[in-house]
Design a protein around this motif. Structure first.
Motif, PDB file in Angstrom:
ATOM      1  N   ASP A   1      15.931  24.775 -30.055  1.00  0.00           N
ATOM      2  CA  ASP A   1      17.145  24.888 -29.231  1.00  0.00           C
ATOM      3  C   ASP A   1      17.122  26.162 -28.387  1.00  0.00           C
ATOM      4  O   ASP A   1      17.575  26.164 -27.239  1.00  0.00           O
ATOM      5  N   ARG A   2      16.578  27.218 -28.971  1.00  0.00           N
ATOM      6  CA  ARG A   2      16.493  28.477 -28.209  1.00  0.00           C
ATOM      7  C   ARG A   2      15.560  28.338 -27.006  1.00  0.00           C
ATOM      8  O   ARG A   2      15.927  28.641 -25.882  1.00  0.00           O
ATOM      9  N   LEU A   3      14.340  27.864 -27.279  1.00  0.00           N
ATOM     10  CA  LEU A   3      13.330  27.825 -26.209  1.00  0.00           C
ATOM     11  C   LEU A   3      13.622  26.750 -25.170  1.00  0.00           C
ATOM     12  O   LEU A   3      13.212  26.853 -24.018  1.00  0.00           O
ATOM     13  N   ALA A   4      14.342  25.713 -25.592  1.00  0.00           N
ATOM     14  CA  ALA A   4      14.589  24.584 -24.687  1.00  0.00           C
ATOM     15  C   ALA A   4      15.473  24.958 -23.500  1.00  0.00           C
ATOM     16  O   ALA A   4      15.565  24.208 -22.536  1.00  0.00           O
ATOM     17  N   THR A   5      16.112  26.136 -23.570  1.00  0.00           N
ATOM     18  CA  THR A   5      16.913  26.546 -22.413  1.00  0.00           C
ATOM     19  C   THR A   5      16.002  26.997 -21.261  1.00  0.00           C
ATOM     20  O   THR A   5      16.429  27.064 -20.117  1.00  0.00           O
ATOM     21  N   GLN A   6      14.756  27.352 -21.582  1.00  0.00           N
ATOM     22  CA  GLN A   6      13.833  27.841 -20.539  1.00  0.00           C
ATOM     23  C   GLN A   6      12.585  26.987 -20.350  1.00  0.00           C
ATOM     24  O   GLN A   6      11.916  27.092 -19.328  1.00  0.00           O
TER      25      GLN A   6
ATOM     26  N   MET B   1      13.057  18.297 -27.320  1.00  0.00           N
ATOM     27  CA  MET B   1      12.917  16.887 -27.659  1.00  0.00           C
ATOM     28  C   MET B   1      12.263  16.776 -29.038  1.00  0.00           C
ATOM     29  O   MET B   1      11.318  17.491 -29.330  1.00  0.00           O
ATOM     30  N   LYS B   2      12.825  15.873 -29.856  1.00  0.00           N
ATOM     31  CA  LYS B   2      12.261  15.710 -31.197  1.00  0.00           C
ATOM     32  C   LYS B   2      11.227  14.598 -31.208  1.00  0.00           C
ATOM     33  O   LYS B   2      11.498  13.484 -30.759  1.00  0.00           O
ATOM     34  N   GLN B   3      10.065  14.934 -31.760  1.00  0.00           N
ATOM     35  CA  GLN B   3       8.973  13.964 -31.780  1.00  0.00           C
ATOM     36  C   GLN B   3       9.334  12.729 -32.606  1.00  0.00           C
ATOM     37  O   GLN B   3       8.878  11.629 -32.319  1.00  0.00           O
ATOM     38  N   SER B   4      10.182  12.927 -33.614  1.00  0.00           N
ATOM     39  CA  SER B   4      10.520  11.806 -34.496  1.00  0.00           C
ATOM     40  C   SER B   4      11.277  10.706 -33.753  1.00  0.00           C
ATOM     41  O   SER B   4      11.246   9.546 -34.160  1.00  0.00           O
ATOM     42  N   VAL B   5      11.954  11.051 -32.679  1.00  0.00           N
ATOM     43  CA  VAL B   5      12.718  10.025 -31.956  1.00  0.00           C
ATOM     44  C   VAL B   5      12.118   9.692 -30.585  1.00  0.00           C
ATOM     45  O   VAL B   5      12.615   8.815 -29.879  1.00  0.00           O
ATOM     46  N   LEU B   6      11.038  10.406 -30.206  1.00  0.00           N
ATOM     47  CA  LEU B   6      10.503  10.204 -28.856  1.00  0.00           C
ATOM     48  C   LEU B   6       9.663   8.935 -28.728  1.00  0.00           C
ATOM     49  O   LEU B   6       9.519   8.380 -27.645  1.00  0.00           O
ATOM     50  N   TYR B   7       9.138   8.466 -29.820  1.00  0.00           N
ATOM     51  CA  TYR B   7       8.176   7.360 -29.859  1.00  0.00           C
ATOM     52  C   TYR B   7       6.855   7.768 -29.209  1.00  0.00           C
ATOM     53  O   TYR B   7       6.613   7.547 -28.025  1.00  0.00           O
ATOM     54  N   VAL B   8       6.037   8.388 -30.046  1.00  0.00           N
ATOM     55  CA  VAL B   8       4.690   8.796 -29.638  1.00  0.00           C
ATOM     56  C   VAL B   8       3.718   8.139 -30.620  1.00  0.00           C
ATOM     57  O   VAL B   8       3.306   8.742 -31.601  1.00  0.00           O
TER      58      VAL B   8
END
Ligand code: ATP
Ligand code: MG
Length: 410
Positions: A341-346, A1-8
């Protein structure tokens, strides 16, 4: 998840009405936002944590034969007249009228609705026992809404209702739910004490509360420093320094946050609302009921109170909004995206892809409190990343190619 689009929407300063640490942190880390006094929005990070707590609750209930449903928040006055609570509940009941001037309330709890639902169908002992729960928004016009999610006027509760043929079966459910709650809070990373809240005159305990020990708690607990004895001070004859009546220990007092409670209702609602069944011996009897609540949003708050310093949350693994926070510094943006993208699979990965100074990124990352942080900085030239284990602040330089192996070994 990208912080720029998550709204934090992280904040430098906590809102001025945030009196306790967890409220300040939840607001500053961009998990919640106040919409009105005691009414909050759960922002994207906040709802992720809440959903994790809810998942644990669902698993522990479903495994014990409870079924999830969803009742309406909008409840007609007639049902509350039947139980007598339209008058008894007092000003905390949020009342409203529809366009035809009929009275309704926004449910602060659901004994009336659930009893009306089951009484139409449960006519025989053969259809019992029954355990039904929901996770839902409740409304209470609290006299003093405060401490953020701790005492809201709109809040999320899990409420379970059990229906039994007799007291013995209710006792079984009560014990089962005591175990379930212990597991739920343990799995959520919370240390709780089980406290007798009403020792009942007819014998046996009628209600227990699950308390998170915390200075900001609104209840005072008396407990033994040696055995399991604990009681809400409101109902206890003991005070600090007394000897424990059950062992050699000494009585202590502490503040606690009530995150859940279990309660033997007996036949109060089934009798007043005419919910009867026919037993094996052909006799007509009122359903024997229990109710069991967990303050889901309050649990979130209590978890932050227990797992934080003034400037940073440190989430328990089971409810953290993300597992890994990747923070790429200037020049490493593409590497950051590839690693994500690599780590997001796990893992559940948050990538700080914002165009911000390192200081801002680190401060926000501390606030947000994700347990693993991967910094892509100078050492990427040697093919390495800085991996910070936030639990002990240990930093390791790990070859970027080996990060999957490194993280899975932790
Ligand atoms: P309290 O004594 O804190 O007012 P209660 O006895 O009114 O709680 P219940 O009606 O049994 O609580 O509700 C079940 C659970 O819901 C409580 O254990 C608590 O965790 C949570 N809860 C109750 N009121 C609120 C509130 N105003 N805001 C957030 N959570 C609440
Ligand atoms: Mg209350």
């Amino acid at each position: 998840m990208k912080q720029s689009v998550l709204y934090v929407p992280t904040l430098k300063e906590a809102p001025s009405n945030a009196e306790v640490k967890s409220h300040r942190l939840l607001a500053r880390a961009g998990l919640i936002k106040q919409t009105a006094a005691g009414v909050y929005t759960y922002l994207p990070l906040g709802i992720r944590v809440m959903q994790k707590i809810e998942r644990i609750i669902r698993e522990e209930h479903d495994a014990r034969g409870c079924s999830e449903m969803l009742m309406p928040a909008l409840q007609p006055r007639d049902l509350w007249e039947e139980s007598g609570r339209w008058d008894d509940y007092g000003p905390a009941l949020m009342r409203l009228k529809d366009r035809k001037e009929r009275d309704f309330c926004l449910g602060p709890t659901h004994e009336e609705v659930i009893t009306a639902i089951v009484r139409d169908y449960i006519d025989s002992y053969k259809k019992l026992p029954l355990a039904l729960y929901q996770i839902q928004t409740k409304f209470r016009d609290e006299l003093r809404p405060r401490f953020g999610l701790m005492r809201g006027r709109e809040f999320v509760m899990k409420d379970l209702y059990t229906f039994s043929t007799d007291e013995a079966d209710l006792d079984r459910w009560y014990a089962t739910m005591m175990t379930a709650y212990t597991e739920i809070f343990r799995r959520s990373g919370l240390e709780t004490k089980i406290v007798a809240s009403d020792t009942g005159e007819i014998g046996g305990d009628q209600a227990h509360e699950f308390m998170v020990l915390s200075e900001v708690g609104e209840d005072t607990i008396t407990y033994c420093d040696t055995c399991d004895y604990a009681a809400n001070q409101e109902y206890s004859a003991l005070s600090e320094g007394d000897s424990c009546p059950h062992c050699e220990g000494t009585i202590k007092t502490a503040k606690g946050i009530e995150v859940g409670n279990i309660f033997k209702l007996g036949t109060k609602y089934s009798e007043s609302m005419n919910a009867f069944f026919t037993d094996a011996d052909g006799q007509r009897k009122p359903l024997v009921m229990g109710c069991y609540g967990i303050g889901v949003s309050r649990t979130l708050m209590a978890a932050v109170e227990q797992h934080s310093t003034e400037d940073s949350i440190l989430w328990p693994d089971s409810i953290t909004p993300f597992d890994v926070h990747i923070v790429p510094l200037k020049g490493n943006e593409d590497l950051g995206r590839r690693l994500h993208d690599r780590l997001a699979t796990q893992h559940e990965v948050l990538l700080d892809d914002r165009d911000e100074r390192p200081g801002v990124k680190f401060k926000d990352a501390d606030l947000i409190g994700i347990p693993w942080r991967i910094i892509l900085g100078k050492s990427t030239k040697e093919g390495k990343a800085e991996v910070v284990n936030r639990r002990n602040d240990e930093v390791q330089l790990v070859p970027i190619d080996d990060l999957e192996v490194y993280l899975s070994g932790q």
